[in-house]
Design a protein around this motif. Sequence first.
Motif, PDB file in Angstrom:
ATOM      1  N   ILE A 292     -28.648  46.786  19.989  1.00 55.74           N
ATOM      2  CA  ILE A 292     -29.244  47.024  21.305  1.00 55.74           C
ATOM      3  C   ILE A 292     -30.638  47.623  21.172  1.00 55.74           C
ATOM      4  N   LEU A 293     -30.859  48.462  20.157  1.00 57.65           N
ATOM      5  CA  LEU A 293     -32.203  49.007  19.937  1.00 57.65           C
ATOM      6  C   LEU A 293     -33.180  47.881  19.633  1.00 57.65           C
ATOM      7  N   PHE A 294     -32.805  46.972  18.743  1.00 53.94           N
ATOM      8  CA  PHE A 294     -33.698  45.864  18.419  1.00 53.94           C
ATOM      9  C   PHE A 294     -33.965  44.999  19.650  1.00 53.94           C
ATOM     10  N   VAL A 295     -32.909  44.676  20.391  1.00 53.39           N
ATOM     11  CA  VAL A 295     -33.041  43.851  21.588  1.00 53.39           C
ATOM     12  C   VAL A 295     -33.974  44.517  22.610  1.00 53.39           C
ATOM     13  N   SER A 296     -33.832  45.822  22.772  1.00 49.21           N
ATOM     14  CA  SER A 296     -34.670  46.552  23.731  1.00 49.21           C
ATOM     15  C   SER A 296     -36.146  46.463  23.354  1.00 49.21           C
ATOM     16  N   LEU A 297     -36.442  46.596  22.072  1.00 47.96           N
ATOM     17  CA  LEU A 297     -37.830  46.502  21.615  1.00 47.96           C
ATOM     18  C   LEU A 297     -38.372  45.089  21.843  1.00 47.96           C
TER      19      LEU A 297
ATOM     20  N   GLY B  99     -25.816  41.892  21.087  1.00 42.54           N
ATOM     21  CA  GLY B  99     -25.901  43.355  21.149  1.00 42.54           C
ATOM     22  C   GLY B  99     -24.961  43.938  22.183  1.00 42.54           C
ATOM     23  N   ILE B 100     -24.950  43.332  23.371  1.00 42.43           N
ATOM     24  CA  ILE B 100     -24.067  43.815  24.437  1.00 42.43           C
ATOM     25  C   ILE B 100     -22.609  43.559  24.072  1.00 42.43           C
ATOM     26  N   GLY B 101     -22.344  42.439  23.396  1.00 44.79           N
ATOM     27  CA  GLY B 101     -20.972  42.154  22.968  1.00 44.79           C
ATOM     28  C   GLY B 101     -20.436  43.217  22.029  1.00 44.79           C
ATOM     29  N   LEU B 102     -21.267  43.673  21.095  1.00 41.72           N
ATOM     30  CA  LEU B 102     -20.851  44.750  20.190  1.00 41.72           C
ATOM     31  C   LEU B 102     -20.555  46.027  20.973  1.00 41.72           C
ATOM     32  N   GLN B 103     -21.403  46.318  21.946  1.00 48.70           N
ATOM     33  CA  GLN B 103     -21.198  47.524  22.749  1.00 48.70           C
ATOM     34  C   GLN B 103     -19.915  47.413  23.591  1.00 48.70           C
TER      35      GLN B 103
ATOM     36  N   VAL C 141     -21.011  44.975  35.195  1.00 50.17           N
ATOM     37  CA  VAL C 141     -21.725  44.162  36.183  1.00 50.17           C
ATOM     38  C   VAL C 141     -23.226  44.240  35.923  1.00 50.17           C
ATOM     39  N   THR C 142     -23.720  45.452  35.675  1.00 48.65           N
ATOM     40  CA  THR C 142     -25.159  45.630  35.452  1.00 48.65           C
ATOM     41  C   THR C 142     -25.612  44.998  34.139  1.00 48.65           C
ATOM     42  N   GLU C 143     -24.700  44.841  33.167  1.00 49.53           N
ATOM     43  CA  GLU C 143     -25.085  44.312  31.855  1.00 49.53           C
ATOM     44  C   GLU C 143     -25.370  42.817  31.881  1.00 49.53           C
ATOM     45  N   GLY C 144     -25.087  42.175  33.006  1.00 44.96           N
ATOM     46  CA  GLY C 144     -25.455  40.767  33.121  1.00 44.96           C
ATOM     47  C   GLY C 144     -26.960  40.567  33.238  1.00 44.96           C
ATOM     48  N   PHE C 145     -27.660  41.562  33.780  1.00 45.15           N
ATOM     49  CA  PHE C 145     -29.105  41.429  33.981  1.00 45.15           C
ATOM     50  C   PHE C 145     -29.872  41.217  32.677  1.00 45.15           C
ATOM     51  N   PRO C 146     -29.615  41.996  31.612  1.00 47.24           N
ATOM     52  CA  PRO C 146     -30.361  41.759  30.375  1.00 47.24           C
ATOM     53  C   PRO C 146     -30.127  40.368  29.788  1.00 47.24           C
ATOM     54  N   ILE C 147     -28.924  39.809  29.970  1.00 47.42           N
ATOM     55  CA  ILE C 147     -28.627  38.471  29.443  1.00 47.42           C
ATOM     56  C   ILE C 147     -29.348  37.397  30.248  1.00 47.42           C
ATOM     57  N   LEU C 148     -29.399  37.597  31.549  1.00 48.73           N
ATOM     58  CA  LEU C 148     -29.994  36.613  32.453  1.00 48.73           C
ATOM     59  C   LEU C 148     -31.519  36.667  32.478  1.00 48.73           C
ATOM     60  N   SER C 149     -32.076  37.853  32.369  1.00 46.13           N
ATOM     61  CA  SER C 149     -33.507  38.059  32.647  1.00 46.13           C
ATOM     62  C   SER C 149     -34.461  37.208  31.806  1.00 46.13           C
ATOM     63  N   PRO C 150     -34.184  36.890  30.525  1.00 41.23           N
ATOM     64  CA  PRO C 150     -35.146  36.062  29.789  1.00 41.23           C
ATOM     65  C   PRO C 150     -35.382  34.686  30.413  1.00 41.23           C
ATOM     66  N   PHE C 151     -34.390  34.162  31.167  1.00 38.45           N
ATOM     67  CA  PHE C 151     -34.530  32.837  31.774  1.00 38.45           C
ATOM     68  C   PHE C 151     -35.312  32.858  33.083  1.00 38.45           C
ATOM     69  N   LEU C 152     -35.375  33.998  33.730  1.00 33.52           N
ATOM     70  CA  LEU C 152     -35.932  34.041  35.071  1.00 33.52           C
ATOM     71  C   LEU C 152     -37.414  33.712  35.101  1.00 33.52           C
ATOM     72  N   ARG C 153     -38.123  34.064  34.038  1.00 33.15           N
ATOM     73  CA  ARG C 153     -39.565  33.811  34.013  1.00 33.15           C
ATOM     74  C   ARG C 153     -39.862  32.324  33.835  1.00 33.15           C
ATOM     75  N   THR C 154     -39.041  31.626  33.066  1.00 35.38           N
ATOM     76  CA  THR C 154     -39.293  30.209  32.813  1.00 35.38           C
ATOM     77  C   THR C 154     -38.958  29.347  34.026  1.00 35.38           C
ATOM     78  N   GLY C 155     -38.002  29.810  34.840  1.00 33.23           N
ATOM     79  CA  GLY C 155     -37.584  29.020  35.991  1.00 33.23           C
ATOM     80  C   GLY C 155     -36.695  27.843  35.608  1.00 33.23           C
ATOM     81  N   LYS C 156     -36.401  27.696  34.318  1.00 35.08           N
ATOM     82  CA  LYS C 156     -35.546  26.606  33.829  1.00 35.08           C
ATOM     83  C   LYS C 156     -34.349  27.223  33.109  1.00 35.08           C
ATOM     84  N   VAL C 157     -33.200  27.088  33.726  1.00 34.93           N
ATOM     85  CA  VAL C 157     -32.002  27.730  33.192  1.00 34.93           C
ATOM     86  C   VAL C 157     -31.023  26.671  32.714  1.00 34.93           C
TER      87      VAL C 157
END
Length: 258
Positions: free
Chosen positions: A218-223, A123-127, A159-175
Amino acid sequence: MRRKFISLEDYHSVAMNQFTELMLMSLLVAYSIFLTFPIAYKGVSPKGAQLLMGLGLGILIYLIMDLFSGTYVLVEGKIYLSLLLMAPFVLSYLGFHLYSAMRLDSAKERNYAQVLSLVVSLGIGLQNFTEGLAIGGSLRIGLVSVVVPLVAGLTLQNVTEGFPILSPFLRTGKVNYSFLFMMYLLGGTPTLLGSILSYYVASIPLVVVFNSLALGGILFVSLEMYKSLVKNGREFRNVGEIGIVLGLVIAFLVNLLP
């Protein structure tokens, strides 16, 4: 009065210098997204992960508003361009939905983080492809005074768009660092491709189509991110909501910069 003609060699030299400038600016914008990559190595607490997940979601919500407002100006009052806005949007949203239905529903927690990060990156790549279109098209028609502040603003935004890509991994603690690296490439590289394409082929319909595709994705990803935020963060739900607001505010302030 004698006219001055530019020789073919001089013309090629100017064109090559301009293309080199385009490549350097596009590379800066495209890969500034990697500045958030070190966070993956440091790791964060569950509360911090929830905050960053919300932050990433807030940034995506702002991108939706920004993309739509910028695209609507181009299509207003033009029926064929309005159709170019709606048709790719529907196809993009449904495409992301069908893909995620096959992958997300059956994925385990770690795989879920990878699949969600992949969907976010797409989604971010398209944007970012549409951002590249703006850079290349502006430079091609000689709007140098517009390109420089545009590049500065887009660099900070990426720079800020890195957060949505990274954030799904932060909860698992395994990247999976190699996988995450590829997701950052997938999110950032389309900026470079879009700038090269628009440098040679500038087209409003092209911008509308890719903006529309980005909006659907991006709409789908946000949901999906919001569902994940609610499902996995009941203990820190308020933290996630605060993160959403912070993401919106940060994205808005970055967009205000010249």
